[in-house]
Design an enzyme around this catalytic site. Structure first.
Site, PDB file in Angstrom:
ATOM      1  N   ASP A   1      19.791 -25.502 -60.896  1.00 21.09           N
ATOM      2  CA  ASP A   1      19.386 -26.031 -59.584  1.00 21.09           C
ATOM      3  C   ASP A   1      17.994 -26.686 -59.510  1.00 21.09           C
ATOM      4  O   ASP A   1      17.030 -26.137 -60.041  1.00 21.09           O
ATOM      5  CB  ASP A   1      19.326 -24.891 -58.556  1.00 21.09           C
ATOM      6  CG  ASP A   1      20.473 -23.927 -58.653  1.00 21.09           C
ATOM      7  OD1 ASP A   1      21.388 -24.146 -59.445  1.00 21.09           O
ATOM      8  OD2 ASP A   1      20.431 -22.932 -57.924  1.00 21.09           O
TER       9      ASP A   1
ATOM     10  N   GLU B   1      25.585 -20.516 -51.660  1.00 20.19           N
ATOM     11  CA  GLU B   1      24.300 -20.570 -52.350  1.00 20.19           C
ATOM     12  C   GLU B   1      23.506 -21.777 -51.846  1.00 20.19           C
ATOM     13  O   GLU B   1      24.059 -22.690 -51.226  1.00 20.19           O
ATOM     14  CB  GLU B   1      24.516 -20.714 -53.864  1.00 20.19           C
ATOM     15  CG  GLU B   1      25.388 -19.606 -54.461  1.00 20.19           C
ATOM     16  CD  GLU B   1      25.501 -19.656 -55.986  1.00 20.19           C
ATOM     17  OE1 GLU B   1      25.304 -18.613 -56.607  1.00 20.19           O
ATOM     18  OE2 GLU B   1      25.800 -20.726 -56.555  1.00 20.19           O
TER      19      GLU B   1
HETATM   20  C1  FRU Z   1      23.098 -21.718 -57.946  1.00 19.66           C
HETATM   21  C2  FRU Z   1      22.476 -20.399 -58.375  1.00 19.66           C
HETATM   22  C3  FRU Z   1      21.550 -19.861 -57.293  1.00 19.66           C
HETATM   23  C4  FRU Z   1      20.616 -18.995 -58.081  1.00 19.66           C
HETATM   24  C5  FRU Z   1      20.471 -19.763 -59.366  1.00 19.66           C
HETATM   25  C6  FRU Z   1      20.272 -18.910 -60.580  1.00 19.66           C
HETATM   26  O1  FRU Z   1      23.529 -22.494 -59.009  1.00 19.66           O
HETATM   27  O2  FRU Z   1      23.482 -19.467 -58.662  1.00 19.66           O
HETATM   28  O3  FRU Z   1      22.225 -19.195 -56.258  1.00 19.66           O
HETATM   29  O4  FRU Z   1      19.393 -18.824 -57.430  1.00 19.66           O
HETATM   30  O5  FRU Z   1      21.657 -20.522 -59.516  1.00 19.66           O
HETATM   31  O6  FRU Z   1      19.969 -19.681 -61.709  1.00 19.66           O
END
Ligand code: FRU
Length: 510
Positions: free
Chosen positions: A71, A243
């Site tokens: 992300d 998310e």
């Molecule tokens: C989304 C996610 C978020 C988390 C991160 C962990 O892709 O699952 O929810 O903070 O990646 O790397």
């Protein structure tokens, strides 16, 4: 005339043109975030420095020199600099050791990789989050301090902050962390913004498998109070974890509307990961979605645009970037020594379609600075040696197929179905390497064109390992990664475009 020109397009390909999830893999030892490829995750294998010219290395999309990213995090514009922090594994190109990597740019396209900003501590790994400029020194870290708000992911997910008083070069973690304590294993990805009308900070948090977004507020970024919770009563919106939320206002015909982004995995538009949006109102406490939509609405109909959020502090401009991958196969894509890229940055706005607002994405105007001169490509030869933008205008009243190819006969076919006014891309086994993951090859990734009229103009941004397809108004977008042996550089069509032209996109690396 149409028929004659059409014949000039690669005739040989014409016959073949019409040929046309699983959940994120879970390692019980690592929790829900395990990559399917741990070969280099957390390892110590030395990796040669990169000249950004390896096979599949994107030429106009940001990638780190080496190692895993997911992300985008901490998107903030400060003092003429766009900051792009991101989920990063400093030790390998599988998911793990989650930290915030960092890159900076003055134009959203030429990025300079900076040193790793935040690494794990006693509270856990550094998961996704956001960053703000504290203009009024509400937190007491200093006027215009950049404050990062992130999830500390240990045995529980809690929210923490860190601050920079040197323009984002270095961050100190606040010694009162966590600022929101929790025992929940699903409570993450804080997106914070300053809500001017209420003179307060607002934070959105996603609750993963509980399918909700919590809204919190604070006067000082340190003391937080829960205000409300947003959920959807539509079952189709609740297939996967929620998310990476984002909430922001956009103008719609002179009125303010609020857009709520929610990444969901699985349950995306294709399979696995995707980004939903809701349109509604925000009164400072609560986001209420308008009910006259068939939710989920998708920000992008492709397989590979996830966890995207928008920059803070861009005075009215709403600029978005997403992770160009999908948890279905993210750990297996054949990119090394880095793994994953971000989309091209896009400006978001609301346009009208069928009497309702529609979230439109267009590539940021800065992309023009990468672009060479337009050239006609009526003979089907795009004459690009690397990344390029292809623009075609096609009828919406009849079926057609456009096929991108390379000399090795890797193909990416885009078919239009006139009765449904949908585009169907074949991101299947013919596109290039595809066998690295069982669920990578998808023969029909499809999207509505979301536009009226007898013609549609499409812009295709083609890089070494991705094709981003957008209608010229931004009414629909489809982002897919592909791994052809060489960049696609030919086009064949079953119906002659009324416009077909191409321009090179200059490599963004030094
Ligand atoms: C989304 C996610 C978020 C988390 C991160 C962990 O892709 O699952 O929810 O903070 O990646 O790397």
């Amino acid at each position: 005339m149409r028929q004659i020109l059409s014949f000039l397009f690669l005739a040989a390909a014409c016959t073949s043109m019409l040929q046309a999830c699983s959940d994120r893999e879970v390692d019980p030892n690592l929790g829900p975030y395990a990559s399917s490829d741990t070969t280099n995750g957390g390892g110590t294998t030395p990796i040669a420095p990169s000249n950004y010219d390896e096979q599949y290395r994107p030429q106009v999309h940001y990638t780190p020199k080496r190692n895993w990213i997911n992300d985008p995090n901490g998107l903030v514009y400060a003092n003429g600099t766009y900051h792009l922090f991101y989920q990063y594994n400093p030790q390998g190109n599988g998911w793990g050791n989650m930290s915030w990597g960092h890159a900076t740019s003055s134009d959203l396209l030429h990025w300079t990789e900076q040193s790793v900003t935040l690494t794990r501590d006693a509270l856990g790994d550094i998961f996704s989050g956001s960053a703000v400029v504290d203009k009024d020194n509400t937190a007491g870290f200093g006027k215009n301090a950049i404050v990062a708000i992130y999830t500390s992911a240990g045995s529980a997910q809690q929210q923490s902050i860190a601050y920079s008083t040197d323009g984002g070069n270095s961050f100190a973690k606040y010694d009162g962390n966590p600022v929101i304590a929790s025992t929940s294993a699903d409570f993450r990805d804080p997106k914070v913004f300053w809500y001017e009308a209420g003179s307060k900070w607002v934070m959105e948090l996603a609750t993963g498998n509980n399918h909700s977004i919590e809204l919190w507020s604070s006067p000082d970024l340190k003391n937080w109070t829960k205000m409300s919770e947003f959920t959807s009563s539509t079952d189709r919106c609740n297939k996967g974890q929620w998310e990476c939320p984002d909430l922001f206002p956009l103008d719609y015909k002179g009125n303010e509307k609020w857009v709520q982004l929610v990444s969901t995995n699985p349950g995306g538009p294709v399979s696995g990961s995707g980004t939903m949006y809701f349109i509604g109102s925000f009164d400072g406490t609560r986001f209420i979605a308008d009910q006259d939509f068939d939710y989920p609405l998708w920000l992008d109909y492709g397989s590979d645009n996830y966890a995207g959020v928008t920059w803070n502090n861009t005075s009215g401009r709403r600029t978005y970037i997403g992770w160009m991958n999908n948890w279905n196969y993210a750990g297996s894509v054949p990119a090394t020594p880095w793994r994953s890229a971000f989309t091209l940055p896009r400006d978001l706005k609301l346009i009208e379609y069928q009497g309702k607002p529609l979230l439109a994405s267009t590539m940021v105007s800065e992309t023009e600075t990468l672009s060479g001169e337009w050239r006609e490509a009526t003979d089907g030869m795009l004459r690009n040696t690397d990344a390029c933008q292809l623009q075609v205008t096609m009828p919406t009243t009849q079926n057609w197929t456009l096929t991108l190819q390379n000399a090795q006969n890797d193909q990416y076919a885009i078919t239009y179905d006139a009765p449904s006014r949908r585009i169907i891309a074949d991101r299947g086994t013919r596109t290039g390497a595809s066998s690295f993951a069982a669920n990578f090859a998808i023969p029909s990734v499809n999207m509505p064109i979301n536009t009226e009229g007898n013609e549609v103009t499409l812009d295709l941004y083609i890089d070494r390992s991705s094709v981003e397809l957008l209608t010229s108004t931004g009414s629909a977008a489809m982002t897919n990664v592909v791994y052809p042996k060489a960049v696609y550089h030919r086009l064949s069509t079953t119906v002659t475009p009324s416009l077909v032209r191409v321009r090179d996109l200059k490599r963004v690396w030094p």
